[in-house]
Design an enzyme around this catalytic site. Structure first.
Site, mmCIF file in Angstrom:
data_model
loop_
_atom_site.group_PDB
_atom_site.id
_atom_site.type_symbol
_atom_site.label_atom_id
_atom_site.label_comp_id
_atom_site.label_asym_id
_atom_site.label_seq_id
_atom_site.Cartn_x
_atom_site.Cartn_y
_atom_site.Cartn_z
ATOM 1 N N GLY A 102 0.817 -1.211 0.000
ATOM 2 C CA GLY A 102 0.000 0.000 0.000
ATOM 3 C C GLY A 102 0.853 1.265 0.000
ATOM 4 O O GLY A 102 0.518 2.255 -0.665
ATOM 5 N N THR A 103 1.953 1.231 0.716
ATOM 6 C CA THR A 103 2.818 2.412 0.806
ATOM 7 C C THR A 103 3.352 2.784 -0.576
ATOM 8 O O THR A 103 3.320 3.953 -0.981
ATOM 9 C CB THR A 103 3.993 2.140 1.778
ATOM 10 O OG1 THR A 103 3.430 1.858 3.068
ATOM 11 C CG2 THR A 103 4.932 3.326 1.867
ATOM 12 N N CYS B 13 1.975 1.707 12.436
ATOM 13 C CA CYS B 13 3.225 2.329 12.031
ATOM 14 C C CYS B 13 3.715 3.309 13.088
ATOM 15 O O CYS B 13 4.892 3.569 13.195
ATOM 16 C CB CYS B 13 3.041 3.067 10.710
ATOM 17 S SG CYS B 13 2.006 2.195 9.568
ATOM 18 N N GLN C 1 -7.897 -0.166 3.298
ATOM 19 C CA GLN C 1 -8.732 -0.756 4.359
ATOM 20 C C GLN C 1 -10.103 -1.195 3.857
ATOM 21 O O GLN C 1 -10.896 -1.716 4.638
ATOM 22 C CB GLN C 1 -8.902 0.239 5.522
ATOM 23 C CG GLN C 1 -7.617 0.549 6.260
ATOM 24 C CD GLN C 1 -7.088 -0.628 7.100
ATOM 25 O OE1 GLN C 1 -7.805 -1.569 7.420
ATOM 26 N NE2 GLN C 1 -5.811 -0.572 7.441
ATOM 27 N N THR D 9 12.127 -7.427 -10.987
ATOM 28 C CA THR D 9 11.555 -8.773 -11.100
ATOM 29 C C THR D 9 10.399 -8.915 -10.124
ATOM 30 O O THR D 9 10.517 -8.572 -8.951
ATOM 31 C CB THR D 9 12.641 -9.838 -10.824
ATOM 32 O OG1 THR D 9 13.693 -9.623 -11.763
ATOM 33 C CG2 THR D 9 12.095 -11.250 -10.970
ATOM 34 N N ASN E 230 -8.061 4.001 8.415
ATOM 35 C CA ASN E 230 -7.509 2.838 9.106
ATOM 36 C C ASN E 230 -7.604 3.006 10.615
ATOM 37 O O ASN E 230 -7.579 2.048 11.359
ATOM 38 C CB ASN E 230 -6.047 2.603 8.699
ATOM 39 C CG ASN E 230 -5.204 3.854 8.759
ATOM 40 O OD1 ASN E 230 -5.549 4.873 8.169
ATOM 41 N ND2 ASN E 230 -4.098 3.800 9.473
ATOM 42 N N SER F 101 -3.542 -3.138 -0.655
ATOM 43 C CA SER F 101 -2.442 -3.820 0.032
ATOM 44 C C SER F 101 -2.833 -5.266 0.327
ATOM 45 O O SER F 101 -3.944 -5.523 0.802
ATOM 46 C CB SER F 101 -2.118 -3.084 1.331
ATOM 47 O OG SER F 101 -1.244 -3.854 2.122
HETATM 48 N N1 PLP Z 1 -2.852 3.007 3.644
HETATM 49 C C1 PLP Z 1 -3.608 2.614 4.681
HETATM 50 C C2 PLP Z 1 -4.957 3.229 4.873
HETATM 51 C C3 PLP Z 1 -3.129 1.664 5.590
HETATM 52 O O1 PLP Z 1 -3.883 1.286 6.619
HETATM 53 C C4 PLP Z 1 -1.836 1.125 5.377
HETATM 54 C C5 PLP Z 1 -1.244 0.176 6.351
HETATM 55 O O2 PLP Z 1 -1.345 0.355 7.555
HETATM 56 C C6 PLP Z 1 -1.098 1.542 4.253
HETATM 57 C C7 PLP Z 1 -1.643 2.489 3.424
HETATM 58 C C8 PLP Z 1 0.257 0.985 3.959
HETATM 59 O O3 PLP Z 1 0.150 -0.306 3.392
HETATM 60 P P1 PLP Z 1 1.407 -1.325 3.429
HETATM 61 O O4 PLP Z 1 1.530 -1.787 4.840
HETATM 62 O O5 PLP Z 1 0.999 -2.420 2.490
HETATM 63 O O6 PLP Z 1 2.586 -0.572 2.942
#
Ligand code: PLP
Length: 388
Positions: free
Chosen positions: A71-72, A325, A179, A237, A151, A199
């Site tokens: 997701g990041t 996080c 989410q 890859t 989230n 994600s």
């Molecule tokens: N965006 C939201 C709303 C999230 O809750 C999260 C993870 O906590 C992320 C992005 C980041 O995703 P990833 O952990 O796959 O990098």
């Protein structure tokens, strides 16, 4: 001691069928998808199969799905990718103060490099007013990014209405749906989004894999340069086992999305009601009805969230005080502060996020244990003494 996991917004356990689907791609089918031989083509075929499944779940075309490391990366790709591809048109981006750090920090990065960011206000439930989006758009606006659901507090944003406004204004619209995908129905056409982040590990898939949906015709630059993977949009890859796992996870989620959402919403409401009855000076954070089916976020007065969390952990219950996080930092959550909570209430917050393995007995256990923890902590609380 039975462990009760109530932190599914942080991550979910990988579904056993997902693990099973991934395993052959570590061993027999280990080929590089870029190789022309049959071993490589088998891996390539598996990636394309996963792409079709992801696209199907969100009503997209498979060529509109780019696999990422999570997701990041999907959020960074959307924000920076669109910003740099469209800077000749303008330098203005609109977002909210309740986004995940992946969006927030990407915006701060862009701000330091000359882009202008508008952070829209949110109401006390964390809801964005689409009319504020309309008012914030200028001739220089190139992108709007508003998350599908929070989230932290679970509020579901009026993404469809915002999408309509963005489309009328001819501005690209990104939503972080990390989410929501796999948890509630998501359709990119209905939501009128141009970019959408997914994600794997939030929907019972593996960690370190995700996807960015990019509507056909959307201009964005690549962040990764190298080989020709992902049609030259994301070099490197491919993580074949993880991509296969993501495909399997979205397939499983799609099969039971409505039934599971209903089951979780029932458990969620039981927990919210029970906590309200058994603990005084407690309030629900986030929207009372426009809310993720699995999210309960409360603030308990006169106690620290971290103390409740550690005491729950001793009882085998895993919860959270904010986003995973930031759980190493004892700063109040930026989301709760944006909702207008005073820092002491933000510090007293606790998040339970329910998932597939949770049962009514788990909720009853929390309702038995947490009131006792709160009573014990309040008896020692300097916060309560100063109040008296
Ligand atoms: N965006 C939201 C709303 C999230 O809750 C999260 C993870 O906590 C992320 C992005 C980041 O995703 P990833 O952990 O796959 O990098």
């Amino acid at each position: 001691m039975r462990r009760i996991y109530l932190d599914h917004a942080a991550t979910t356990p990988t579904h056993p069928e997902v693990v099973e689907a991934m395993l052959p791609f570590f061993t027999d089918a280990f080929g590089n998808p870029s190789s022309i031989h049959s071993q490589g083509q088998e891996a390539k075929g598996a990636i394309e199969g996963a792409r079709i499944k992801v696209a199907e779940l969100i009503g997209a075309r498979s060529e509109e799905i780019i696999f990422t490391s999570g997701g990041t990366e999907a959020d960074n790709f959307a924000l920076k990718g669109v910003a740099y591809a469209n800077e000749h048109k303008g330098n203005h981006i609109i977002t909210t103060p309740i986004e995940h750090h992946a969006v927030m920090e990407a915006c701060k990065f862009l701000e330091r490099r000359g882009f202008r960011i508008t952070y829209l206000p949110v109401d006390e439930h964390g809801l964005v007013d689409p009319q504020d989006v309309r008012k914030a758009i200028t001739d220089n606006t190139i992108l709007i990014s508003v998350m599908h659901a929070s989230n932290e507090v679970g509020t579901i944003e009026p993404v469809e209405e915002i999408g309509k406004i963005a489309r009328e204004a001819g501005v690209y619209f990104h939503t972080d749906a990390v989410q929501t995908v796999g948890h509630i129905p998501v359709n990119v056409d209905k939501l009128k989004v141009d970019l959408l982040s997914i994600s794997g590990h939030k929907l019972y898939g593996p960690k370190g894999v995700g996807a960015l949906y990019v509507r056909k015709g959307t201009r964005l630059v690549s962040l990764m340069h190298g080989g020709e993977q992902e049609k030259r949009r994301r070099a490197g890859t491919e993580n074949v086992p993880a991509i296969v796992g993501l495909g399997k996870a979205v397939g499983l989620a799609g099969r039971e999305i409505d039934k599971e959402a209903e089951r979780l919403a029932y458990l969620r409401d039981k927990l919210i009601k029970g906590l309200g009855e058994k603990i005084d000076h407690i309030r629900l954070n986030g929207h009372p009805t426009r809310r993720l089916p699995n999210n309960v976020n409360v603030s308990v007065d006169f106690v620290e969230g971290e103390s409740m969390l550690l005491n729950l952990d001793l009882e085998g219950i895993c919860a959270s005080t904010g986003s995973a996080c930031s759980s190493a930092i004892l700063e109040p959550s930026h989301v709760l502060l944006a909702l207008g909570l005073p820092p002491e209430q933000a510090h007293g917050s606790l998040r339970f996020t329910l998932g597939r393995e949770n049962t009514e007995a788990d909720i009853e256990r929390v309702l038995e244990v947490l009131p006792e923890i709160v009573t014990k902590l309040r008896a020692m609380s300097p916060l309560l003494k100063t109040q008296k």
